[in-house]
Design a protein around this motif. Structure first.
Motif, PDB file in Angstrom:
ATOM      1  N   GLY A 120     141.909  33.861  13.645  1.00  0.00           N
ATOM      2  CA  GLY A 120     140.991  33.868  14.786  1.00  0.00           C
ATOM      3  C   GLY A 120     141.675  33.806  16.134  1.00  0.00           C
ATOM      4  N   MET A 121     142.933  33.341  16.178  1.00  0.00           N
ATOM      5  CA  MET A 121     143.605  33.112  17.455  1.00  0.00           C
ATOM      6  C   MET A 121     143.761  34.386  18.275  1.00  0.00           C
ATOM      7  SD  MET A 121     144.886  31.246  19.744  1.00  0.00           S
ATOM      8  CE  MET A 121     144.763  29.679  18.882  1.00  0.00           C
ATOM      9  N   SER A 122     144.199  35.485  17.638  1.00  0.00           N
ATOM     10  CA  SER A 122     144.391  36.720  18.401  1.00  0.00           C
ATOM     11  C   SER A 122     143.065  37.230  18.956  1.00  0.00           C
ATOM     12  CB  SER A 122     145.049  37.799  17.537  1.00  0.00           C
ATOM     13  OG  SER A 122     144.218  38.167  16.459  1.00  0.00           O
ATOM     14  N   HIS A 123     141.989  37.087  18.165  1.00  0.00           N
ATOM     15  CA  HIS A 123     140.673  37.519  18.626  1.00  0.00           C
ATOM     16  C   HIS A 123     140.150  36.601  19.723  1.00  0.00           C
ATOM     17  CE1 HIS A 123     140.653  40.315  15.297  1.00  0.00           C
ATOM     18  NE2 HIS A 123     140.849  39.325  14.448  1.00  0.00           N
ATOM     19  N   LEU A 124     140.435  35.301  19.601  1.00  0.00           N
ATOM     20  CA  LEU A 124     139.993  34.344  20.609  1.00  0.00           C
ATOM     21  C   LEU A 124     140.702  34.588  21.937  1.00  0.00           C
ATOM     22  CD1 LEU A 124     138.144  31.862  20.934  1.00  0.00           C
ATOM     23  CD2 LEU A 124     140.110  30.425  20.374  1.00  0.00           C
ATOM     24  N   CYS A 125     141.997  34.830  21.880  1.00  0.00           N
ATOM     25  CA  CYS A 125     142.767  35.093  23.106  1.00  0.00           C
ATOM     26  C   CYS A 125     142.412  36.448  23.712  1.00  0.00           C
ATOM     27  CB  CYS A 125     144.258  35.032  22.813  1.00  0.00           C
ATOM     28  SG  CYS A 125     144.847  33.373  22.425  1.00  0.00           S
ATOM     29  N   ALA A 126     141.788  37.302  22.918  1.00  0.00           N
ATOM     30  CA  ALA A 126     141.350  38.594  23.450  1.00  0.00           C
ATOM     31  C   ALA A 126     140.164  38.448  24.390  1.00  0.00           C
ATOM     32  CB  ALA A 126     140.984  39.531  22.290  1.00  0.00           C
ATOM     33  N   LEU A 161     138.655  44.261   6.213  1.00  0.00           N
ATOM     34  CA  LEU A 161     139.969  44.648   6.715  1.00  0.00           C
ATOM     35  C   LEU A 161     140.978  43.509   6.684  1.00  0.00           C
ATOM     36  CD1 LEU A 161     138.891  46.872   9.740  1.00  0.00           C
ATOM     37  CD2 LEU A 161     139.533  47.597   7.440  1.00  0.00           C
ATOM     38  N   LEU A 162     140.520  42.265   6.829  1.00  0.00           N
ATOM     39  CA  LEU A 162     141.442  41.127   6.897  1.00  0.00           C
ATOM     40  C   LEU A 162     141.548  40.338   5.591  1.00  0.00           C
ATOM     41  CD1 LEU A 162     140.718  39.755  10.475  1.00  0.00           C
ATOM     42  CD2 LEU A 162     142.918  40.572   9.631  1.00  0.00           C
ATOM     43  N   TYR A 163     140.457  40.287   4.844  1.00  0.00           N
ATOM     44  CA  TYR A 163     140.439  39.428   3.663  1.00  0.00           C
ATOM     45  C   TYR A 163     140.329  40.199   2.351  1.00  0.00           C
ATOM     46  CZ  TYR A 163     139.784  35.357   6.716  1.00  0.00           C
ATOM     47  OH  TYR A 163     139.939  34.367   7.659  1.00  0.00           O
ATOM     48  N   VAL A 201     133.150  35.735  12.605  1.00  0.00           N
ATOM     49  CA  VAL A 201     133.152  36.204  11.214  1.00  0.00           C
ATOM     50  C   VAL A 201     134.438  35.803  10.493  1.00  0.00           C
ATOM     51  CG1 VAL A 201     133.182  38.258   9.746  1.00  0.00           C
ATOM     52  CG2 VAL A 201     131.563  38.116  11.635  1.00  0.00           C
ATOM     53  N   VAL A 202     135.607  36.079  11.092  1.00  0.00           N
ATOM     54  CA  VAL A 202     136.863  35.853  10.371  1.00  0.00           C
ATOM     55  C   VAL A 202     137.241  34.380  10.256  1.00  0.00           C
ATOM     56  CG1 VAL A 202     137.739  38.126  11.012  1.00  0.00           C
ATOM     57  CG2 VAL A 202     138.354  36.139  12.410  1.00  0.00           C
ATOM     58  N   THR A 203     136.776  33.559  11.196  1.00  0.00           N
ATOM     59  CA  THR A 203     137.117  32.136  11.118  1.00  0.00           C
ATOM     60  C   THR A 203     136.139  31.354  10.247  1.00  0.00           C
ATOM     61  OG1 THR A 203     135.906  31.670  13.166  1.00  0.00           O
ATOM     62  CG2 THR A 203     138.266  32.091  13.361  1.00  0.00           C
ATOM     63  N   SER A 204     135.037  31.990   9.877  1.00  0.00           N
ATOM     64  CA  SER A 204     134.049  31.271   9.059  1.00  0.00           C
ATOM     65  C   SER A 204     133.902  31.857   7.659  1.00  0.00           C
ATOM     66  CB  SER A 204     132.680  31.293   9.754  1.00  0.00           C
ATOM     67  OG  SER A 204     132.206  32.630   9.896  1.00  0.00           O
ATOM     68  N   PHE A 205     134.521  33.013   7.399  1.00  0.00           N
ATOM     69  CA  PHE A 205     134.304  33.702   6.131  1.00  0.00           C
ATOM     70  C   PHE A 205     134.631  32.825   4.927  1.00  0.00           C
ATOM     71  CE2 PHE A 205     136.219  36.303   2.690  1.00  0.00           C
ATOM     72  CZ  PHE A 205     135.070  36.934   2.260  1.00  0.00           C
ATOM     73  N   ILE A 206     135.814  32.225   4.910  1.00  0.00           N
ATOM     74  CA  ILE A 206     136.222  31.410   3.763  1.00  0.00           C
ATOM     75  C   ILE A 206     135.272  30.244   3.566  1.00  0.00           C
ATOM     76  CG2 ILE A 206     138.055  29.951   2.810  1.00  0.00           C
ATOM     77  CD1 ILE A 206     140.090  31.736   4.229  1.00  0.00           C
ATOM     78  N   ASP A 254     144.167  26.538   4.232  1.00  0.00           N
ATOM     79  CA  ASP A 254     143.201  27.617   4.478  1.00  0.00           C
ATOM     80  C   ASP A 254     142.627  27.516   5.886  1.00  0.00           C
ATOM     81  OD1 ASP A 254     143.485  28.879   2.065  1.00  0.00           O
ATOM     82  OD2 ASP A 254     141.684  28.019   1.148  1.00  0.00           O
ATOM     83  N   LEU A 255     142.402  26.288   6.363  1.00  0.00           N
ATOM     84  CA  LEU A 255     141.868  26.103   7.711  1.00  0.00           C
ATOM     85  C   LEU A 255     142.853  26.642   8.754  1.00  0.00           C
ATOM     86  CD1 LEU A 255     139.781  25.019   9.684  1.00  0.00           C
ATOM     87  CD2 LEU A 255     140.896  22.771   9.550  1.00  0.00           C
ATOM     88  N   GLN A 256     144.129  26.358   8.570  1.00  0.00           N
ATOM     89  CA  GLN A 256     145.138  26.860   9.507  1.00  0.00           C
ATOM     90  C   GLN A 256     145.240  28.388   9.452  1.00  0.00           C
ATOM     91  OE1 GLN A 256     148.242  24.121   7.966  1.00  0.00           O
ATOM     92  NE2 GLN A 256     148.676  23.622  10.115  1.00  0.00           N
ATOM     93  N   ILE A 257     145.033  28.959   8.268  1.00  0.00           N
ATOM     94  CA  ILE A 257     145.023  30.420   8.130  1.00  0.00           C
ATOM     95  C   ILE A 257     143.849  31.005   8.906  1.00  0.00           C
ATOM     96  CG2 ILE A 257     144.508  32.273   6.487  1.00  0.00           C
ATOM     97  CD1 ILE A 257     147.400  31.574   6.483  1.00  0.00           C
ATOM     98  N   GLN A 258     142.667  30.390   8.771  1.00  0.00           N
ATOM     99  CA  GLN A 258     141.498  30.854   9.505  1.00  0.00           C
ATOM    100  C   GLN A 258     141.739  30.781  11.015  1.00  0.00           C
ATOM    101  OE1 GLN A 258     137.373  30.258   7.242  1.00  0.00           O
ATOM    102  NE2 GLN A 258     138.381  28.325   7.557  1.00  0.00           N
TER     103      GLN A 258
END
Length: 498
Positions: free
Chosen positions: A76-82, A310-312, A444-449, A68-72
């Motif tokens: 988040g990677m695409s948003h972080l690189c943005a 939208l993501l989860y 938000v998306v990397t901490s939701f789970i 789950d951590l790797q999924i988060q």
């Protein structure tokens, strides 16, 4: 036939249409509409790559055996690189122009999608997702920017909503891709899902070369003659085009009576150099208020729960008892349908009723539906037996949430933030908005789970409801911009602050 002859033919056709229709100022300009629709394809790719990940994540996790951590982290990677991409996008748009910035975004989508389609091992998937994130950041900056600068004031809300409609269409296509490709083998299915954007990316690169450049960017470069030709094509009357040109020249600092086609402008103006520093360090209180308004819209758009839905959404639906993967994918298709349907309705409302009323109605809808989801999921989590009504109510509330978001906050955030900045700060000011948008999305998306495991899933939706109530108060303080020219926005904010 030369491009100049084509422009002249287009102008004659346009003027004939004006004489036949009579209403010069409110009639929708077809040339402007076609230009914005073509540019909005890049927004559709942004929507697709975001939407398709919601379903692809389930199959990626199963195929690559990741945690789950790797999924988060992957999400988040695409948003972080943005984030760095957003900084570069504004400056690139000022330096290369709006058209070529769209091409840069398309190249990033092309390369990133191909790498993700290869998709193994996990680090390669992360690299591809990072490149896609750069494309996302460029698309988020340049599509609304180009749309706002091409559009006449009377229909700017309509035109600037088209990229958001395209984003929502992309989401729907992403969800449909999840549903159909899910039927393929595990190894092939999710790779097909993430590789699809490579095809429209290549087509868009060729199409953009045929588009006109933003007239405001052309004037910033001193290319007044070219800007006049573009304005004659995207305006409904010669008088309207000349008036828009005079307003732009006045903002850039060119004498309105100057008739030269090429005018020398300061390097600082043409390249946008120093604009970002001025925006934060030397801006007037009025410009600072504009910055706060634009940034606040993007912040509340993302921390209010839209990114989570939208993501989860498959994970949320699974919590209520929907376990069949095909059913989960079909439920997410409904989210896409709701997004497109209400985003389409919204593009006709922004210029008719105004931006502010749509924001307020939307915020009320988000607050109520998040509260409903919080109550529903809390009951589910405390129940010892399966509740037959819970999946249906959760799906219905989710669809209403998406409808509320798509008819107001989602499109209006981009319309409003792309139109209120003064010309010198517009591209890089919108870059700042995208950076805030991406940072808040990453958080938000990397901490939701992790958060819902700590405070329950019902608890986190109660939190989102409270955030949307605060957003409602913020929206009520914003001035209305409907029908005002881009060059008149400082007056609008000045009048509202008195």
């Amino acid at each position: 036939m030369s491009s100049e002859d084509k422009n002249t033919d287009g102008l004659e056709f346009m003027e004939n249409g004006i004489r036949e229709n009579g209403d010069n100022h409110t009639r929708l300009n077809k040339y402007a509409c076609a230009s914005v629709l073509a540019a909005s394809i890049v927004s559709a790719m942004f929507g697709y790559v975001t939407g398709v990940m919601s379903g692809a994540l389930i199959f990626i996790q199963e195929d690559l055996k990741i945690s789950d951590l790797q999924i988060q982290l992957l999400v988040g990677m695409s948003h972080l690189c943005a984030l760095p991409g957003s900084l570069i996008a504004g400056r690139t748009s000022d330096y290369l122009g709006r058209r070529y910035t769209i091409i840069v975004a398309s190249i990033a989508f092309l390369l990133g999608s191909i790498i993700m389609g290869y998709g193994q091992p996990y680090p390669i998937l992360m690299i591809g997702n990072c490149i896609v994130g750069v494309g996302v950041s460029f698309a988020m900056v340049v599509a609304p920017l180009y749309s706002a600068e091409i559009s006449p004031p009377s229909s700017r809300g309509f035109f600037t909503s088209l990229p958001t409609l395209s984003v929502n269409t992309g989401f729907l296509l992403g969800y449909m891709s999840n549903y159909f490709f899910e039927k393929l083998s595990l190894r092939l299915g999710w790779r097909m899902m993430v590789a699809v954007p490579a095809i429209p990316s290549l087509c868009l690169i060729l199409l953009v070369l045929k588009l006109v450049e933003s007239p405001r960017w052309l004037v910033m470069q001193g290319r007044v003659g070219e800007a006049r030709k573009v304005l004659l094509l995207v305006s409904n009357a010669k008088e309207e085009a000349e008036r828009r040109l005079r307003e732009i020249k006045d903002v850039v600092g060119i004498d309105g009576s100057c008739t030269l086609d090429i005018v020398e402008v300061p390097k600082k103006t043409s390249s946008g150099k120093g604009a970002l520093k001025e925006l934060f360090c030397k801006a007037s209180p009025l410009v600072r208020r504009i910055l706060i308004a634009a940034v606040g819209l993007h912040l509340f758009l993302r921390i209010g729960g839209s990114a989570v839905i939208l993501l989860y959404s498959p994970r949320v639906f699974a919590r209520t008892g929907i376990t069949d993967k095909s059913t989960l994918m079909l439920a997410t298709v409904g989210i896409g349908v709701s997004k497109v349907a209400f985003a389409f309705i919204s593009i006709f409302l922004s210029d008719k009723f105004g931006r502010k009323i749509l924001l307020l109605i939307s915020a009320v809808g988000l607050s109520v539906t998040m509260l409903g989801l919080g109550i529903c999921l809390t009951i589910v989590e405390h129940s010892k037996e399966k509740l037959f009504w819970a999946p249906y109510l959760t799906v219905i509330l989710t669809y209403i949430f998406v409808a509320s978001m798509s008819i107001g906050i989602a499109p209006v955030t981009w319309v409003y933030s792309s139109e209120i900045f003064p010309l010198r700060y517009r591209a890089q000011g919108l870059s700042v908005c995208v950076i805030v948008n991406r940072i808040s999305t990453v958080v938000v998306v990397t901490s939701f789970i992790s958060i819902y495991k700590a405070i329950t899933m019902g608890g986190i939706f109660f939190m989102f409801s409270c955030i949307n109530i605060v957003a409602l108060l913020f929206y009520s303080s914003l001035p209305e911009t409907k029908g005002r020219s881009l060059e008149d926005m400082e007056t609008v904010f000045q009048r509202n602050s008195k």
